[in-house]
Design an enzyme around this catalytic site. Structure first.
Site, PDB file in Angstrom:
ATOM      1  N   SER A  64       4.989  19.865  41.084  1.00  0.00           N
ATOM      2  CA  SER A  64       6.278  19.898  41.075  1.00  0.00           C
ATOM      3  C   SER A  64       6.789  21.351  40.980  1.00  0.00           C
ATOM      4  O   SER A  64       6.094  22.279  40.548  1.00  0.00           O
ATOM      5  CB  SER A  64       6.787  19.285  39.944  1.00  0.00           C
ATOM      6  N   LYS A  65       7.871  21.417  41.854  1.00  0.00           N
ATOM      7  CA  LYS A  65       8.488  22.818  41.854  1.00  0.00           C
ATOM      8  C   LYS A  65       8.801  23.398  40.453  1.00  0.00           C
ATOM      9  O   LYS A  65       8.803  24.707  40.444  1.00  0.00           O
ATOM     10  CB  LYS A  65      10.018  22.520  42.447  1.00  0.00           C
ATOM     11  N   ARG A  66       8.779  22.717  39.570  1.00  0.00           N
ATOM     12  CA  ARG A  66       9.095  23.031  38.176  1.00  0.00           C
ATOM     13  C   ARG A  66       7.828  23.515  37.452  1.00  0.00           C
ATOM     14  O   ARG A  66       7.868  24.374  36.291  1.00  0.00           O
ATOM     15  CB  ARG A  66       9.761  22.064  37.248  1.00  0.00           C
ATOM     16  N   ASP A  67       6.877  23.250  37.987  1.00  0.00           N
ATOM     17  CA  ASP A  67       5.445  23.561  37.331  1.00  0.00           C
ATOM     18  C   ASP A  67       5.245  25.136  37.395  1.00  0.00           C
ATOM     19  O   ASP A  67       5.517  25.604  38.583  1.00  0.00           O
ATOM     20  CB  ASP A  67       4.372  23.018  38.346  1.00  0.00           C
TER      21      ASP A  67
END
Ligand code: GLU
Ligand code: ZN
Length: 492
Positions: A260-263
């Site tokens: 995920s982008k937030r990873d």
């Protein structure tokens, strides 16, 4: 599309948040395909969502592309025949085209309220039917429209999907067919007139004459809509052809979940800050869905460009493997010319990384130690801790390392080592090694055990660059002074 049409690809991120590795992979594959085919790389900024887009993110995108060396032929700051390349500056165009679509009957106004849409969706779900838009406003009568307007309803504009299935050949996945029940009519303008991604993205691809749309698999579901919109745009004379589509496989992270982008692992800035080389990172990212050859994982960007073809991209999900990324980066560090390596390390030898007084930095010592670091580093940021013993007045103090190394009778060992080193030939690391070896022998210690207290006394750390080369570069006087200081600390 005529095969002779020169390739035009685009990278068209939205400036929200920090750039992530998935985005870089998309940029890379487009760029490599453009360069491989001697086509054109278009860089377009999809900043139509004022609530989420930021100027900071826009600047980061440009800066990241420049850092990576992914240059563009048309786009921000350089312009081009289809300028402007920021969608926020093209709003009038989209409204004009939406009006043309309305006039031609390819789009219609939908007056359904959110509550009404939700209620109908729920009912369709409960009845086990497709739950997308049900086409209620497809054929409103003039009276119905007048009624809605009188109620003060503000319509959105919806694109009318054809009633036949949509088929296209994905360059990665082969032929795909989507049936009408699965692709309902969709909004292209908000009630306030603001155009949506669903409109602006294909409209710009058409106006900018994009021939190949290479993007992530997450966008596959929007492709049948876009193909239908393209066909309408061809009818209106706005588009010339439907582009080829190629959807790049998902990238899986920890636990086999989509990265995920937030990873944190996904953040491009992290790789930059850790001192990945752009080429090392790009080399690794190119392997997410593509391979250079069965037996070669490390290659230059030029080699990649020469070999890259979208037809060779694999549809299976790719697994993001940080260890492999680091190993490939390490190989790229080895491949640098020595001067290039010494220069690439420069940022980590300065504030805010350097933990020494800048006045004490010694260029000669740096040039002497750099080749030993080049064969050992995985990421450039590790250089600081590996060379700080040369530039600090005293080595770093690390109690854990000290306790670990100063076992047995360190005073006896260090005293003998000091003696032997005093008489050694300081122009040769071999002679320094002999000295420590002899000190170890005198106390029944193998080289590894004998050198540990010396290393911690001199560098403050239990691991580092080859010890005897390090001592030689540090010099006799400073080495002996540090051993004396360690002996004093040990109460000798
Ligand atoms: N701005 C879109 C995104 O970042 C582009 C998608 C596309 O390549 O079509 O998701
Ligand atoms: Zn409606």
């Amino acid at each position: 599309m005529a095969n002779a049409t020169p390739v035009r690809v685009r990278f068209c991120p939205s400036p929200t948040g920090n750039p992530h590795v998935g985005l870089v992979r998309t940029a890379l594959f487009n760029w490599a395909y453009a360069r491989h085919t001697q086509g054109t790389m278009v860089f377009r900024i999809e900043d139509t969502d004022a609530a989420r887009d930021s100027e900071e993110s826009y600047n980061q995108l440009l800066d990241s592309m420049r850092w990576l060396g992914l240059d563009w032929d048309e786009g921000p700051e350089i312009g081009g025949p289809h300028a402007p390349y920021r969608q926020s500056q093209r709003m009038d165009l989209y409204k004009e085209i939406a009006q043309k679509l309305l006039d031609a009957g390819h789009a219609y106004k939908c007056y359904c309220s959110t509550e009404e849409l939700d209620a109908r969706r729920e009912a369709a779900r409960a009845a086990g039917k497709p739950s997308g838009y049900d086409g209620k406003c497809r054929a409103l009568t003039a009276d119905e429209i007048t009624g809605y307007e009188a109620e003060g309803r503000e319509p959105i504009v919806r694109f009318r999907m054809p009633d036949e299935p949509i088929t296209f050949t994905d360059l990665v996945r082969g032929e795909l067919t989507f049936t009408p029940e699965n692709v309902p009519d969709y909004g292209i303008l908000r009630a306030n007139g603001a155009p949506l991604y669903t409109l602006v993205n294909p409209v710009d691809d058409a106006l900018m004459e994009i021939t190949h749309v290479l993007r992530g698999e997450d966008l596959l579901s929007s492709t049948p809509r876009q193909v239908a919109l393209y066909k309408a745009l061809i009818e209106l004379g706005v588009a010339k052809y439907v582009p080829h589509f190629g959807h790049l496989p998902y990238v899986m992270g920890e636990g086999n979940k989509k990265l995920s982008k937030r990873d944190p692992q996904a953040s491009l800035n992290l790789y930059r800050e850790r001192g990945f080389l752009p080429e090392g990172l790009l080399n690794y990212l190119s392997l997410l869905g593509w391979s250079f050859s069965a037996d070669q994982d490390v290659f230059s960007i030029d080699e990649m460009v020469a070999a890259f073809d979208i037809a060779d991209v694999n549809a299976n999900p790719a697994r993001f493997d940080l260890k492999k990324a680091e190993a490939i980066n390490a190989d790229h560090i080895r491949r640098l010319a020595p001067e290039a390596f010494a220069e690439a390390c420069r940022p980590w030898l300065q504030a805010p990384h350097a933990n020494w007084d800048p006045a004490d930095f010694d260029e000669t010592a740096w040039q002497a130690i750099a080749p030993h670091a080049q064969t050992r580093l995985t990421v450039l940021s590790d250089i600081t801790a590996n060379v700080d013993f040369l530039f600090r007045k005293e080595p770093v103090e690390d109690e854990a390392s000290w306790t670990k190394a100063m076992k047995g009778d360190p005073v006896a060992l260090l005293t003998t080592a000091r003696e032997k080193l005093t008489g050694a030939d300081w122009s040769s690391p071999d002679s320094l090694k002999e000295a420590v070896l002899a000190a170890g022998e005198a106390h029944g210690l193998k080289l590894g055990k004998a050198q540990a207290p010396v290393r911690v006394a001199v560098t403050g750390r239990t691991v580092g660059l080859p010890l005897f080369e390090s001592l030689e570069i540090l010099g006799k006087e400073r080495t002996l002074a540090r051993i004396d200081a360690a002996l004093a600390k040990l109460g000798a």
